[in-house]
Design a protein around this motif. Structure first.
Motif, PDB file in Angstrom:
ATOM      1  N   THR A 160     -27.041 -96.947  93.149  1.00 37.64           N
ATOM      2  CA  THR A 160     -27.295 -97.760  91.975  1.00 37.64           C
ATOM      3  C   THR A 160     -26.629 -99.115  92.178  1.00 37.64           C
ATOM      4  N   GLU A 161     -27.273-100.156  91.720  1.00 40.90           N
ATOM      5  CA  GLU A 161     -26.711-101.504  91.822  1.00 40.90           C
ATOM      6  C   GLU A 161     -25.887-101.801  90.582  1.00 40.90           C
ATOM      7  N   VAL A 162     -24.677-102.325  90.816  1.00 36.67           N
ATOM      8  CA  VAL A 162     -23.724-102.609  89.741  1.00 36.67           C
ATOM      9  C   VAL A 162     -23.196-104.027  89.934  1.00 36.67           C
ATOM     10  N   ALA A 163     -23.068-104.776  88.851  1.00 35.17           N
ATOM     11  CA  ALA A 163     -22.438-106.100  88.940  1.00 35.17           C
ATOM     12  C   ALA A 163     -21.026-105.918  89.480  1.00 35.17           C
ATOM     13  N   LYS A 164     -20.647-106.755  90.433  1.00 27.78           N
ATOM     14  CA  LYS A 164     -19.337-106.602  91.076  1.00 27.78           C
ATOM     15  C   LYS A 164     -18.185-106.668  90.091  1.00 27.78           C
ATOM     16  N   ASP A 165     -18.340-107.415  89.020  1.00 28.65           N
ATOM     17  CA  ASP A 165     -17.245-107.518  88.057  1.00 28.65           C
ATOM     18  C   ASP A 165     -17.135-106.297  87.147  1.00 28.65           C
ATOM     19  N   ARG A 166     -18.029-105.322  87.308  1.00 25.15           N
ATOM     20  CA  ARG A 166     -17.963-104.075  86.537  1.00 25.15           C
ATOM     21  C   ARG A 166     -17.412-102.910  87.355  1.00 25.15           C
ATOM     22  N   ILE A 221     -23.183-104.897  93.874  1.00 24.43           N
ATOM     23  CA  ILE A 221     -22.864-103.985  94.965  1.00 24.43           C
ATOM     24  C   ILE A 221     -23.548-102.661  94.640  1.00 24.43           C
ATOM     25  N   ALA A 222     -24.027-101.973  95.651  1.00 25.30           N
ATOM     26  CA  ALA A 222     -24.652-100.670  95.439  1.00 25.30           C
ATOM     27  C   ALA A 222     -23.616 -99.579  95.706  1.00 25.30           C
ATOM     28  N   ILE A 223     -23.627 -98.569  94.856  1.00 28.51           N
ATOM     29  CA  ILE A 223     -22.684 -97.460  94.961  1.00 28.51           C
ATOM     30  C   ILE A 223     -23.474 -96.178  95.193  1.00 28.51           C
ATOM     31  N   ALA A 224     -23.020 -95.371  96.147  1.00 30.69           N
ATOM     32  CA  ALA A 224     -23.681 -94.107  96.465  1.00 30.69           C
ATOM     33  C   ALA A 224     -23.656 -93.181  95.256  1.00 30.69           C
ATOM     34  N   MET A 225     -24.805 -92.650  94.890  1.00 21.88           N
ATOM     35  CA  MET A 225     -24.898 -91.760  93.735  1.00 21.88           C
ATOM     36  C   MET A 225     -24.063 -90.498  93.923  1.00 21.88           C
ATOM     37  N   ALA A 280     -27.676 -98.526  86.357  1.00 18.38           N
ATOM     38  CA  ALA A 280     -29.099 -98.794  86.544  1.00 18.38           C
ATOM     39  C   ALA A 280     -29.750 -97.587  87.211  1.00 18.38           C
ATOM     40  N   PRO A 281     -31.032 -97.384  86.992  1.00 23.07           N
ATOM     41  CA  PRO A 281     -31.714 -96.296  87.690  1.00 23.07           C
ATOM     42  C   PRO A 281     -31.571 -96.479  89.202  1.00 23.07           C
ATOM     43  N   PRO A 282     -31.181 -95.436  89.901  1.00 24.04           N
ATOM     44  CA  PRO A 282     -30.974 -95.560  91.349  1.00 24.04           C
ATOM     45  C   PRO A 282     -32.280 -95.593  92.124  1.00 24.04           C
ATOM     46  N   ASP A 283     -32.176 -96.089  93.360  1.00 27.77           N
ATOM     47  CA  ASP A 283     -33.286 -95.996  94.291  1.00 27.77           C
ATOM     48  C   ASP A 283     -32.819 -95.208  95.506  1.00 27.77           C
ATOM     49  N   ALA A 284     -33.762 -94.782  96.296  1.00 31.24           N
ATOM     50  CA  ALA A 284     -33.477 -94.047  97.527  1.00 31.24           C
ATOM     51  C   ALA A 284     -34.005 -94.863  98.693  1.00 31.24           C
ATOM     52  N   CYS A 285     -33.095 -95.291  99.564  1.00 30.65           N
ATOM     53  CA  CYS A 285     -33.485 -96.098 100.719  1.00 30.65           C
ATOM     54  C   CYS A 285     -33.608 -95.189 101.937  1.00 30.65           C
ATOM     55  N   THR A 295     -28.682 -90.858  84.755  1.00 34.29           N
ATOM     56  CA  THR A 295     -29.738 -91.657  85.381  1.00 34.29           C
ATOM     57  C   THR A 295     -30.745 -90.717  86.032  1.00 34.29           C
ATOM     58  N   ARG A 296     -31.839 -91.289  86.461  1.00 38.21           N
ATOM     59  CA  ARG A 296     -32.851 -90.582  87.247  1.00 38.21           C
ATOM     60  C   ARG A 296     -33.337 -91.545  88.317  1.00 38.21           C
TER      61      ARG A 296
END
Length: 126
Positions: free
Chosen positions: A41-47, A87-91, A20-25, A100-101
């Motif tokens: 980026t947010e990823v389904a945990k089962d992926r 779960i979110a993963i660090a880009m 998914a397109p990432p965000d910056a917090c 992604t962008r």
């Protein structure tokens, strides 16, 4: 499929499918955890498939969220709200191109005073 790792390589992971397109917090907790803002980026945990998970340490930064990092090198890797199915993963932990962008900035009301956000992307105060 996308692959990534921590700095020392004790933790490796792969994500099946597109990202998914990432965000910056820019919240103070993300800034303290990562050393700057936290792009993820947010990823389904089962992926998400992790190898070396015995080296992942979790810190509960609030009642709703825990943050995962490598116990050997300290790399900030994951933002996990256990009650959610993602779960979110660090880009920065991905190896190679992510295709992604960055999509938006969040918690900009808490951003550090040492930088400006001038990329023209949407900005949410919270």
């Amino acid at each position: 499929m996308h692959r990534g790792s921590c700095l020392c390589g004790k933790i490796t992971f792969r994500v099946e499918g597109e990202l998914a397109p990432p965000d910056a917090c820019h919240c103070s907790r993300c800034r303290k955890h990562s050393g700057h803002y936290f792009a993820s980026t947010e990823v389904a945990k089962d992926r998400l498939f992790v190898e070396g998970d015995e080296f992942v340490r979790w810190y509960s930064s609030s009642e709703k969220v825990r943050r995962g990092f490598c116990s050997v090198c300290g790399s900030s890797l994951f933002f996990d709200p256990p009650h959610r199915d993602w779960i979110a993963i660090a880009m920065g932990a991905f190896d190679g191109a992510t295709n992604t962008r960055l999509a938006l900035h969040i918690f900009v009301a808490d951003k550090g005073d040492y930088y400006e956000i001038a990329d023209g992307l949407p900005q949410n105060a919270r």
